[in-house]
Design an enzyme around this catalytic site. Structure first.
Site, PDB file in Angstrom:
ATOM      1  CD  GLU A  44      -2.518   1.109   2.572  1.00 20.90           C
ATOM      2  OE1 GLU A  44      -3.721   1.828   2.770  1.00 20.90           O
ATOM      3  OE2 GLU A  44      -2.080   0.418   3.528  1.00 20.90           O
ATOM      4  CE  LYS A 117      -7.540   1.326   3.816  1.00 22.07           C
ATOM      5  NZ  LYS A 117      -6.214   1.713   4.430  1.00 22.07           N
ATOM      6  CB  CYS A 158      -4.512  -1.283   4.454  1.00 19.81           C
ATOM      7  SG  CYS A 158      -3.313  -1.268   6.246  1.00 19.81           S
TER       8      CYS A 158
END
Length: 299
Positions: A44, A117, A158
């Site tokens: 990331e 995300k 993440c």
């Protein structure tokens, strides 16, 4: 017939200077491609330091459009090396709308998809809500796998890795792999016991997604100490620990706490066999899960 995939990841340190960080990323990609990798994933926000340790409006200048310099460089590498690359950018979608976005480059085709995300944390040292707008939850940009020449990729980012709902939705949409570019580490003052608990939990939750869905999981984290540029905190010690596991959660490769490239040959036909013996998808009680759409079940 067996269907195999040579999948790799780059675990690296990153710096505020994009040129320096991307030079290391490219070296890792080239090394894995030379070893026969067909798919390579980066961590990331690999092009810069982890800037979310503080809230600073000037740092929005780090953002790029989907076809900006970082994505263009990755697309050129994917074409040159004839591989699929999963990279990460701080995306400027519009004035005031920024995302933490994974981009997928497929050989000569260029960008074949992206994922914004969905779960955005906000904790000391991880002030991501200041910078990132959550991804749109529709079929095009929500939990939708990306079709590539090496298979259907369930790309998440993440903080998404802690949510079994995200992994399940990707699997239900036909993802053959789960991929998690990530940036996570320790608060330096924490004692060793707490650090061990945190890292073990992080590894365990992601391996469990492989078990629950019967598909391999690839996780790439960053390494090294990155200071808080405001000097308010003691920074973050990124713990590495990147890994690749199979559809029963079995660890196939596991990195340490320094820069490292991992490469594994995955047998993608195992997912079919595992699901036949452990038919979790078959036995789901879809008629009884309505409360999952509620924030909490108040009694």
């Amino acid at each position: 017939m067996p269907r195999t995939l040579k999948a790799g990841l780059v675990q690296q340190q990153a710096w505020p200077e994009k040129a320096k960080s991307l030079e290391v990323s490219e070296a890792g990609i080239r090394d894995l491609a030379a070893q026969g990798a067909e798919l390579v994933m980066l961590q990331e926000l690999h092009a810069t330091h982890y800037f979310c340790q503080c809230e600073d409006a000037e740092l929005f200048d780090l953002a790029e459009p989907l076809d900006g310099p970082t994505a263009t460089r990755l697309a050129a590498l994917a074409k040159e090396l004839d591989i699929v690359i999963v990279g990460s950018i701080f995306e400027r979608r519009a004035a005031g709308v920024y995302h933490n976005t994974a981009v997928v480059m497929d050989r000569a085709k260029g960008r074949v998809g992206f994922y914004r995300k969905m779960h955005i944390p906000d904790d000391p040292g991880f002030y991501e809500k200041f910078y990132f707008t959550p991804g749109d939850g529709d079929a095009r940009q929500g939990f939708e796998p990306i079709d590539t020449s090496v298979g259907r990729l369930g790309v998440l980012v993440c903080w998404d890795q802690w949510y079994p709902e995200a992994a399940r939705l990707m699997a239900l949409a036909g993802a053959e792999l789960l991929l998690y570019p990530t940036a996570i580490g320790w608060h330096p003052p924490d004692d060793q016991a707490e650090k061990t608990r945190q890292k073990d939990a992080w590894t365990l939750i992601q391996r469990s997604h492989g078990v629950a869905n019967g598909i391999p999981v690839i996780v790439a984290n960053r390494v090294g100490h990155e200071p808080d540029l405001t000097n308010v905190s003691e920074g973050i010690d990124f713990w590495g620990g990147s890994f690749i596991c199979g559809p029963q959660g079995e660890l196939l490769a596991h990195a340490g706490e320094t820069s490292e490239n991992l490469l594994v040959e995955l047998d993608l036909t195992r997912s079919e066999n595992v699901r036949r013996m452990w038919p979790y998808l078959r036995d789901r009680r879809v008629d009884a899960y309505g409360d999952l759409t509620r924030r909490y079940r108040d009694r």
